[in-house]
Design a protein around this motif. Sequence first.
Motif, PDB file in Angstrom:
ATOM      1  N   UNK A   3      58.661  39.592  47.300  1.00 34.61           N
ATOM      2  CA  UNK A   3      58.114  38.490  46.514  1.00 34.61           C
ATOM      3  C   UNK A   3      57.615  37.409  47.459  1.00 34.61           C
ATOM      4  N   UNK A   4      56.439  36.869  47.157  1.00 32.76           N
ATOM      5  CA  UNK A   4      55.822  35.847  47.997  1.00 32.76           C
ATOM      6  C   UNK A   4      55.742  34.533  47.227  1.00 32.76           C
ATOM      7  N   UNK A   5      55.477  33.452  47.943  1.00 29.55           N
ATOM      8  CA  UNK A   5      55.372  32.132  47.307  1.00 29.55           C
ATOM      9  C   UNK A   5      53.937  31.895  46.825  1.00 29.55           C
ATOM     10  N   UNK A   6      53.569  32.717  45.884  1.00 26.08           N
ATOM     11  CA  UNK A   6      52.308  32.624  45.157  1.00 26.08           C
ATOM     12  C   UNK A   6      52.638  32.873  43.690  1.00 26.08           C
ATOM     13  N   UNK A   7      51.745  32.499  42.783  1.00 23.35           N
ATOM     14  CA  UNK A   7      51.947  32.896  41.385  1.00 23.35           C
ATOM     15  C   UNK A   7      51.964  34.427  41.281  1.00 23.35           C
ATOM     16  N   UNK A  42      47.384  38.557  47.860  1.00 24.36           N
ATOM     17  CA  UNK A  42      47.833  37.369  47.124  1.00 24.36           C
ATOM     18  C   UNK A  42      46.921  36.174  47.403  1.00 24.36           C
ATOM     19  N   UNK A  43      46.506  36.013  48.654  1.00 23.78           N
ATOM     20  CA  UNK A  43      45.593  34.917  48.998  1.00 23.78           C
ATOM     21  C   UNK A  43      44.296  35.049  48.206  1.00 23.78           C
ATOM     22  N   UNK A  93      55.026  38.750  56.036  1.00 21.83           N
ATOM     23  CA  UNK A  93      56.106  37.795  55.739  1.00 21.83           C
ATOM     24  C   UNK A  93      57.153  37.665  56.838  1.00 21.83           C
ATOM     25  N   UNK A  94      57.401  38.727  57.572  1.00 21.86           N
ATOM     26  CA  UNK A  94      58.423  38.660  58.622  1.00 21.86           C
ATOM     27  C   UNK A  94      57.920  38.013  59.916  1.00 21.86           C
ATOM     28  N   UNK A  95      56.635  37.694  59.969  1.00 24.23           N
ATOM     29  CA  UNK A  95      56.048  37.064  61.155  1.00 24.23           C
ATOM     30  C   UNK A  95      56.108  35.545  60.985  1.00 24.23           C
ATOM     31  N   UNK A 122      52.709  34.302  53.517  1.00 20.74           N
ATOM     32  CA  UNK A 122      53.105  34.542  52.140  1.00 20.74           C
ATOM     33  C   UNK A 122      54.302  33.723  51.700  1.00 20.74           C
ATOM     34  N   UNK A 123      55.078  33.261  52.659  1.00 21.18           N
ATOM     35  CA  UNK A 123      56.258  32.449  52.365  1.00 21.18           C
ATOM     36  C   UNK A 123      56.035  30.998  52.758  1.00 21.18           C
ATOM     37  N   UNK A 124      55.271  30.794  53.819  1.00 23.40           N
ATOM     38  CA  UNK A 124      54.882  29.464  54.276  1.00 23.40           C
ATOM     39  C   UNK A 124      53.362  29.411  54.291  1.00 23.40           C
ATOM     40  N   UNK A 125      52.821  28.309  53.782  1.00 23.87           N
ATOM     41  CA  UNK A 125      51.369  28.116  53.752  1.00 23.87           C
ATOM     42  C   UNK A 125      51.054  26.800  54.447  1.00 23.87           C
ATOM     43  N   UNK A 126      50.058  26.827  55.303  1.00 30.37           N
ATOM     44  CA  UNK A 126      49.581  25.613  55.967  1.00 30.37           C
ATOM     45  C   UNK A 126      48.086  25.491  55.705  1.00 30.37           C
TER      46      UNK A 126
END
Length: 148
Positions: A3-7, A42-43, A93-95, A122-126
């Motif tokens: 699961x990623x931090x996206x809708x 997801x992006x 995600x693991x990077x 996917x977990x952190x977005x800048x």
Amino acid sequence: MQNLKFPNFEFRFKSTENRLHVFDIIRKKFVVLQPEEWVRQHVVHNLITIKGYPKTLINIEKQLIINGLKKRYDVVVFKPNGSISILVECKAPEVNITQNTFNQIAIYNMNVASDYLMVTNGLQHYYCQMDNKAEKYVFLKDIPDFSR
């Protein structure tokens, strides 16, 4: 997949040769579902569904020549006039997102002169808005929605 931090988005999957594939709505084909690809998909769906960018202005994994070396960007969003609005660098995600990640996208951006940069695992977005003339960027909370 993680699961990623996206809708939540709906994706099409298929399995061939014991490998899971996801349908890429930009390239219009199934691609092997690797962790980085999961983030990239997801992006793309976020840009289209949430931010309102037309599919016709989005490009995925195209080659750049930088100092004679072949490189590939992950996602680019064009403006209607053909210049580049957003350059996106995706990591699995693991990077961890590090200074090296920002260095990588900054080098790519020297060739494309994008208005905005996005770096995500996917977990952190800048998100950054570029000042290409001064070679500086300002961090943002998000990239802007599409507007003509």
